[in-house]
Design a protein around this motif. Structure first.
Motif, PDB file in Angstrom:
ATOM      1  N   GLY A  68      25.398   4.711  15.674  1.00 20.72           N
ATOM      2  CA  GLY A  68      26.019   4.579  16.987  1.00 20.72           C
ATOM      3  C   GLY A  68      25.300   3.502  17.776  1.00 20.72           C
ATOM      4  N   ASP A  69      24.838   3.846  18.976  1.00 22.02           N
ATOM      5  CA  ASP A  69      24.108   2.901  19.818  1.00 22.02           C
ATOM      6  C   ASP A  69      22.598   3.016  19.661  1.00 22.02           C
ATOM      7  OD1 ASP A  69      26.445   1.892  20.860  1.00 22.02           O
ATOM      8  OD2 ASP A  69      26.426   3.214  22.610  1.00 22.02           O
ATOM      9  N   ASN A  70      22.132   3.851  18.724  1.00 19.42           N
ATOM     10  CA  ASN A  70      20.698   4.071  18.533  1.00 19.42           C
ATOM     11  C   ASN A  70      20.210   3.410  17.251  1.00 19.42           C
ATOM     12  OD1 ASN A  70      20.405   5.803  20.829  1.00 19.42           O
ATOM     13  ND2 ASN A  70      21.435   7.385  19.646  1.00 19.42           N
ATOM     14  N   LEU A  71      19.077   2.715  17.353  1.00 17.47           N
ATOM     15  CA  LEU A  71      18.448   2.139  16.174  1.00 17.47           C
ATOM     16  C   LEU A  71      17.491   3.172  15.596  1.00 17.47           C
ATOM     17  CD1 LEU A  71      18.014  -0.297  14.313  1.00 17.47           C
ATOM     18  CD2 LEU A  71      16.182  -1.022  15.866  1.00 17.47           C
ATOM     19  N   LEU A  72      17.774   3.613  14.376  1.00 15.38           N
ATOM     20  CA  LEU A  72      16.884   4.556  13.696  1.00 15.38           C
ATOM     21  C   LEU A  72      15.795   3.775  12.989  1.00 15.38           C
ATOM     22  CD1 LEU A  72      19.435   6.994  12.016  1.00 15.38           C
ATOM     23  CD2 LEU A  72      18.284   7.228  14.224  1.00 15.38           C
ATOM     24  N   SER A  73      14.578   4.247  13.107  1.00 17.23           N
ATOM     25  CA  SER A  73      13.427   3.610  12.475  1.00 17.23           C
ATOM     26  C   SER A  73      12.651   4.698  11.741  1.00 17.23           C
ATOM     27  CB  SER A  73      12.549   2.966  13.553  1.00 17.23           C
ATOM     28  OG  SER A  73      11.368   2.460  13.012  1.00 17.23           O
ATOM     29  N   HIS A  74      12.601   4.615  10.420  1.00 19.88           N
ATOM     30  CA  HIS A  74      11.864   5.585   9.609  1.00 19.88           C
ATOM     31  C   HIS A  74      10.700   4.892   8.924  1.00 19.88           C
ATOM     32  CE1 HIS A  74      15.636   8.343   9.092  1.00 19.88           C
ATOM     33  NE2 HIS A  74      15.188   8.301  10.330  1.00 19.88           N
ATOM     34  N   TYR A  75       9.497   5.299   9.289  1.00 21.96           N
ATOM     35  CA  TYR A  75       8.280   4.779   8.661  1.00 21.96           C
ATOM     36  C   TYR A  75       7.851   5.761   7.583  1.00 21.96           C
ATOM     37  CZ  TYR A  75       3.328   3.709   8.091  1.00 21.96           C
ATOM     38  OH  TYR A  75       2.093   3.430   7.566  1.00 21.96           O
ATOM     39  N   ARG A  76       7.644   5.261   6.383  1.00 27.18           N
ATOM     40  CA  ARG A  76       7.201   6.092   5.261  1.00 27.18           C
ATOM     41  C   ARG A  76       5.793   5.615   4.858  1.00 27.18           C
ATOM     42  NH1 ARG A  76      12.348   6.352   1.163  1.00 27.18           N
ATOM     43  NH2 ARG A  76      13.705   7.607   2.484  1.00 27.18           N
ATOM     44  N   PRO A  77       4.762   6.390   5.202  1.00 22.64           N
ATOM     45  CA  PRO A  77       3.403   5.950   4.911  1.00 22.64           C
ATOM     46  C   PRO A  77       3.017   6.068   3.433  1.00 22.64           C
ATOM     47  CG  PRO A  77       3.370   8.073   6.002  1.00 22.64           C
ATOM     48  CD  PRO A  77       4.801   7.622   6.001  1.00 22.64           C
TER      49      PRO A  77
ATOM     50  N   GLY B 298       0.801  -1.224   0.000  1.00 18.03           N
ATOM     51  CA  GLY B 298       0.000   0.000   0.000  1.00 18.03           C
ATOM     52  C   GLY B 298       0.833   1.271   0.000  1.00 18.03           C
ATOM     53  N   GLY B 299       2.026   1.207  -0.572  1.00 17.27           N
ATOM     54  CA  GLY B 299       2.893   2.380  -0.611  1.00 17.27           C
ATOM     55  C   GLY B 299       3.589   2.692   0.698  1.00 17.27           C
ATOM     56  N   GLN B 300       3.587   1.752   1.651  1.00 15.51           N
ATOM     57  CA  GLN B 300       4.211   1.970   2.953  1.00 15.51           C
ATOM     58  C   GLN B 300       5.555   1.251   3.023  1.00 15.51           C
ATOM     59  OE1 GLN B 300       1.070   1.850   6.267  1.00 15.51           O
ATOM     60  NE2 GLN B 300       0.285   0.513   4.652  1.00 15.51           N
ATOM     61  N   GLN B 301       6.475   1.854   3.778  1.00 13.92           N
ATOM     62  CA  GLN B 301       7.813   1.291   3.900  1.00 13.92           C
ATOM     63  C   GLN B 301       8.368   1.587   5.297  1.00 13.92           C
ATOM     64  OE1 GLN B 301      11.335   3.302   2.063  1.00 13.92           O
ATOM     65  NE2 GLN B 301      11.236   1.571   0.645  1.00 13.92           N
ATOM     66  N   ILE B 302       9.161   0.640   5.818  1.00 14.39           N
ATOM     67  CA  ILE B 302       9.910   0.870   7.054  1.00 14.39           C
ATOM     68  C   ILE B 302      11.388   0.737   6.728  1.00 14.39           C
ATOM     69  CG2 ILE B 302       9.817  -1.539   7.838  1.00 14.39           C
ATOM     70  CD1 ILE B 302       9.552   1.503  10.160  1.00 14.39           C
ATOM     71  N   ARG B 303      12.189   1.625   7.321  1.00 13.22           N
ATOM     72  CA  ARG B 303      13.638   1.626   7.118  1.00 13.22           C
ATOM     73  C   ARG B 303      14.299   1.619   8.492  1.00 13.22           C
ATOM     74  NH1 ARG B 303      15.381   3.465   2.220  1.00 13.22           N
ATOM     75  NH2 ARG B 303      17.078   4.684   3.108  1.00 13.22           N
TER      76      ARG B 303
END
Length: 118
Positions: free
Chosen positions: A104-113, A94-99
């Motif tokens: 460093g010590d942080n997990l980056l989470s980018h949700y693209r709706p 449905g055009g959605q993506q998670i990256r």
């Protein structure tokens, strides 16, 4: 968990994934074994908090060694694939993506709706 002393270093990746998928080894045992393969994605496996109200998503390694991203509350899920840089990306439909990637010590989470693959 079968036993915290189960030797895991040196096992085949598919066997490790199967043990983890069946909850026979812990996350720390899985990470230790995968570090021996020099596999950076091993550290993505687990349950992660996001948002201010404590929402959760999980990353599991399947018996074939592939990573699956799952968010229960929104009913989203997809297989994570390595992409450019150090990103792991799942097409959620449905055009959605998670990256996901480590910074460093942080997990980056980018949700693209409304992601459009161009």
């Amino acid at each position: 968990e079968v036993a915290p002393m189960l030797p895991v270093i040196g096992l085949q990746l598919s066997y490790l994934a199967s043990l983890h998928e069946d909850d026979l080894i812990s996350k720390s045992q899985m990470n230790e074994a995968l570090r021996s393969f020099n596999v950076d994605r091993a550290s993505l496996v687990g349950v992660w908090n996001y948002g201010s109200s404590g929402q959760l998503y999980s990353v599991d390694m399947k018996s074939d060694g592939k990573l699956k991203w799952q968010e229960q509350a929104m009913g989203l899920g997809g297989m994570l694939e390595h992409a450019e840089g150090h990103w792991y990306v799942a097409d959620l439909g449905g055009g959605q993506q998670i990256r996901l990637k480590w910074q460093g010590d942080n997990l980056l989470s980018h949700y693209r709706p409304n992601y459009e693959d161009t």
